[in-house]
Design a protein around this motif. Structure first.
Motif, PDB file in Angstrom:
ATOM      1  N   HIS A   6       0.950  -1.638  -0.192  1.00  0.00           N
ATOM      2  CA  HIS A   6       0.479   0.074   0.246  1.00  0.00           C
ATOM      3  C   HIS A   6       0.731   1.446  -0.079  1.00  0.00           C
ATOM      4  O   HIS A   6       2.123   1.305   0.328  1.00  0.00           O
ATOM      5  N   PRO A   7       0.141   2.356  -0.225  1.00  0.00           N
ATOM      6  CA  PRO A   7       1.153   3.752  -0.500  1.00  0.00           C
ATOM      7  C   PRO A   7       1.128   3.788   1.459  1.00  0.00           C
ATOM      8  O   PRO A   7       0.474   3.517   2.161  1.00  0.00           O
ATOM      9  N   HIS A  31      -4.911   3.871  -6.930  1.00  0.00           N
ATOM     10  CA  HIS A  31      -5.591   2.536  -5.875  1.00  0.00           C
ATOM     11  C   HIS A  31      -6.147   2.614  -5.055  1.00  0.00           C
ATOM     12  O   HIS A  31      -7.338   1.692  -4.379  1.00  0.00           O
ATOM     13  N   CYS A  35      -8.414  -0.486  -3.703  1.00  0.00           N
ATOM     14  CA  CYS A  35      -8.231  -0.887  -2.623  1.00  0.00           C
ATOM     15  C   CYS A  35      -9.014  -0.428  -0.923  1.00  0.00           C
ATOM     16  O   CYS A  35      -8.739   0.393  -0.841  1.00  0.00           O
ATOM     17  N   CYS A  38      -7.036   1.923   1.616  1.00  0.00           N
ATOM     18  CA  CYS A  38      -6.885   1.542   1.835  1.00  0.00           C
ATOM     19  C   CYS A  38      -8.015   3.393   1.444  1.00  0.00           C
ATOM     20  O   CYS A  38      -7.884   4.555   1.882  1.00  0.00           O
TER      21      CYS A  38
HETATM   22 ZN   LIG Z   1      -4.375   0.561  -0.593  1.00  0.00          ZN
END
Ligand SMILES: [Zn+2]
Length: 224
Positions: A6-7, A31, A35, A38
């Protein structure tokens, strides 16, 4: 889809605050559309931000209101007349195909129909169009099965989202939906999946720094 990478939390916070440059915002928004973890985190940050904002005493402005660039999500929210949802990330899990919904207006809905430009044996790129004056670079990169990208570092941060296939480098294997969040100075030489190759979206603050003298020599010609 199982997302393992993940970022960085700082990037999610910048997203929640709407303070990211267009290039990184495109990667993070894409993303978030894949996701749920997130997406929920950014919504939570936004709710905290709104709660803190509500406690501020209003003060008069000494000059004209700043012009704030509107991103796709903000424009949608404005069009619906719902100021509470300004900056809300795209709803998770609503992508029709391989291309995340926030990217469709920029690159189309089909990765196989992208106007790929050959840059080296087994490597193609597509520079994603950006707003005038936008800093940094945003590209799609397609790497043939088993092909290794020349080892490179970065003049600034690099954010990469996998859209098809996977790649492996010293930090692990990155599959569809994963984000590689690399700081300035970190070098890597990704190897594309031997079966499917890899297509990814890459945002960079500055130019890539190739270790190979040949790659450095060809870099201006290749637009990398
Ligand atoms: Zn994520």
């Amino acid at each position: 889809m199982t997302i393992s990478h993940h970022p960085d939390i700082a990037n999610l916070m910048c997203c929640a605050a709407g303070s990211q440059p267009e290039t990184f915002a495109a990667v993070i928004a894409s993303h978030l559309s894949l996701c749920k973890t997130c997406c929920c985190e950014v919504r939570r940050m936004q709710q905290i931000g709104v709660a803190l904002f509500d406690k501020l005493e209003p003060v008069g402005m000494s000059g004209p209101a700043p012009v704030v660039a509107m991103r796709a999500g903000e424009a949608d929210a404005d069009a619906k007349g719902d100021p509470s949802s300004v900056s809300a990330p795209a709803p998770c899990g609503q992508n029709a195909g391989e291309v995340p919904r926030p990217l469709v207006p920029l690159i189309g809905a089909d990765l196989d129909q992208v106007a790929w430009r050959w840059v080296a044996p087994g490597i193609w790129i597509f520079p994603v169009p950006l707003s005038k004056g936008c800093c940094g670079e945003l590209r799609l990169i397609k790497v043939a099965p088993g092909k290794t990208m020349p080892e490179h570092g970065h003049a600034g941060q690099e954010l990469t989202l996998i859209l098809r296939g996977s790649y492996t480098d010293a930090f692990g294997t990155y599959r569809v939906g994963d984000v590689a969040d690399l700081d300035e100075g970190v070098a890597h030489g990704p190897v594309a999946c031997p079966e499917k190759g890899c297509i990814c979206l890459m945002a960079t603050e500055g130019k890539l720094i190739f270790k190979s003298p040949v790659a450095r020599l060809l870099q201006p010609l290749l637009g990398l």
